[in-house]
Design an enzyme around this catalytic site. Sequence first.
Site, mmCIF file in Angstrom:
data_model
loop_
_atom_site.group_PDB
_atom_site.id
_atom_site.type_symbol
_atom_site.label_atom_id
_atom_site.label_comp_id
_atom_site.label_asym_id
_atom_site.label_seq_id
_atom_site.Cartn_x
_atom_site.Cartn_y
_atom_site.Cartn_z
ATOM 1 N N ASP A 2 0.831 -1.178 0.000
ATOM 2 C CA ASP A 2 0.000 0.000 0.000
ATOM 3 C C ASP A 2 0.872 1.235 0.000
ATOM 4 O O ASP A 2 2.059 1.190 0.220
ATOM 5 C CB ASP A 2 -0.884 0.021 1.239
ATOM 6 N N ARG A 122 -0.564 -4.050 6.111
ATOM 7 C CA ARG A 122 -0.600 -3.343 4.839
ATOM 8 C C ARG A 122 -1.187 -4.239 3.738
ATOM 9 O O ARG A 122 -2.156 -4.929 3.940
ATOM 10 C CB ARG A 122 0.783 -2.797 4.505
ATOM 11 N N SER A 123 -0.564 -4.262 2.576
ATOM 12 C CA SER A 123 -1.168 -4.976 1.447
ATOM 13 C C SER A 123 -1.122 -6.488 1.586
ATOM 14 O O SER A 123 -1.723 -7.194 0.774
ATOM 15 C CB SER A 123 -0.494 -4.562 0.140
ATOM 16 N N ALA A 124 -0.440 -7.009 2.581
ATOM 17 C CA ALA A 124 -0.517 -8.449 2.822
ATOM 18 C C ALA A 124 -1.938 -8.859 3.175
ATOM 19 O O ALA A 124 -2.277 -10.037 3.114
ATOM 20 C CB ALA A 124 0.443 -8.855 3.938
#
Length: 446
Positions: A2, A122-124
């Site tokens: 992100d 985050r984007s995980a």
Amino acid sequence: MDGAGGEADERPVSSPGSGTGTGTGAGSGLGTGQGEAPAPDGVETDGVETGGVPGTRIIHGDAALGWEPVRAAFAGNFARRGDVGAAVAVYHQGHKVVDLWAGRADHDGGAEWRQETAQTVRSAGKGVAAACLLLLHQRGQLDLDAPVGAYWPEFKAAGKERVSVRDVLAHRAGVPALDVPLTPAQALDGVSGPRAVAGQAPLFPPGRAHGYHAQTFSWLVGELVRRASGRSVGRYVAEEIARPLDLDEELWLGLPAGQEHRVGRIGDVPAPAPAVSGALRTRPRRDVHEAYADPGSLTRRAFGAITPPPDENDPAYRAGELAGSGTVATARALARFYASLVGGVDGGTRLYAPATLAAARTVESEGPDQVLVVGTRFGLGYMLHGPASPLLGPGAFGHPGRGGSLGFADPDSGIGFGYVTNGMQRGVTADPRAQALVRAVRQCLA
């Protein structure tokens, strides 16, 4: 992956390399960690100091017999790769075989990381959010090939009438950035984000190119879940993913106020030099460097869809249900979630039917990424194994988070993997610490 925390200045790839070997694997079931490989100098393991160096870390938890290389690699992340606080968990054939944690709960100090410590990943967390749409499809409540506008009429504006739900999951919707970025308050209010994305004109031809929707993924997926199910994406995660997997107190998209005490602080930390960490020396390609340096590039605009960057440690951010960047989880929760996608966990819950699993990891987008500039590979909401995001092998799918965290599944070997860190290092898709752990898992399966 992100954009929060200034990712516009990050390189999109920092890969130490990968292999594709998989095997049948060692035994499953957590043991006492007997016979494990020695920890690197300066790292303590299970409370026994091995290096005698001030500031070293105790490695807590267990690794089953045959999975000792993961413990050694995890210890090496603290000794050589700059980890401050982190956890790693691995499920094999539906059973937990690794569950380790160490360091401090906060990137800048604070209490010790405990077994129940969670972090914003985050984007995980994008893979968790994508599962909401895939489960709705699996249950006949959402058609992946229907136009987004069939569920969300306002989205038809500005030439997006033919953008499908499949395009959204494959990062082909054409709206990775906003002409007018949102403030942090607007990003979290539940109204401004969906309205802005619905009114945004495509920035590349939808369906004919792909580009990583770093921040706008939050509003695209969140609004589709709400329109198709009548529930917010955070509530859907809680009721249809966390609860069936017994993760009510380990996985959230929208952190309840009563759980704030369990979450550590994330933040930027320096990465050791390659000579110390063992990572390959890499330099970004000129076009990649220029894309991240140019404030007007699609790369910078995509990562800057929320401007200024929000405070990710703010309780309001953690509670905000941002599907693309706001998931809070333990490593154990990420590993258990991904294990449940490829088989029953502990003899019980399996989230994806075989057809859904096949669809999730089938290549939908491949080649030059309009945002990340390098070549990327996406299935339905998941990054697929490849040079930009090395996972365990050709059939693996999952998602990294900018700065370090990673979750993925590998159906071929029956692996569910989760790594969570509070120390955000420079890089987007192939953090050296996560990659060291992936290599160790591969070694255990050989």
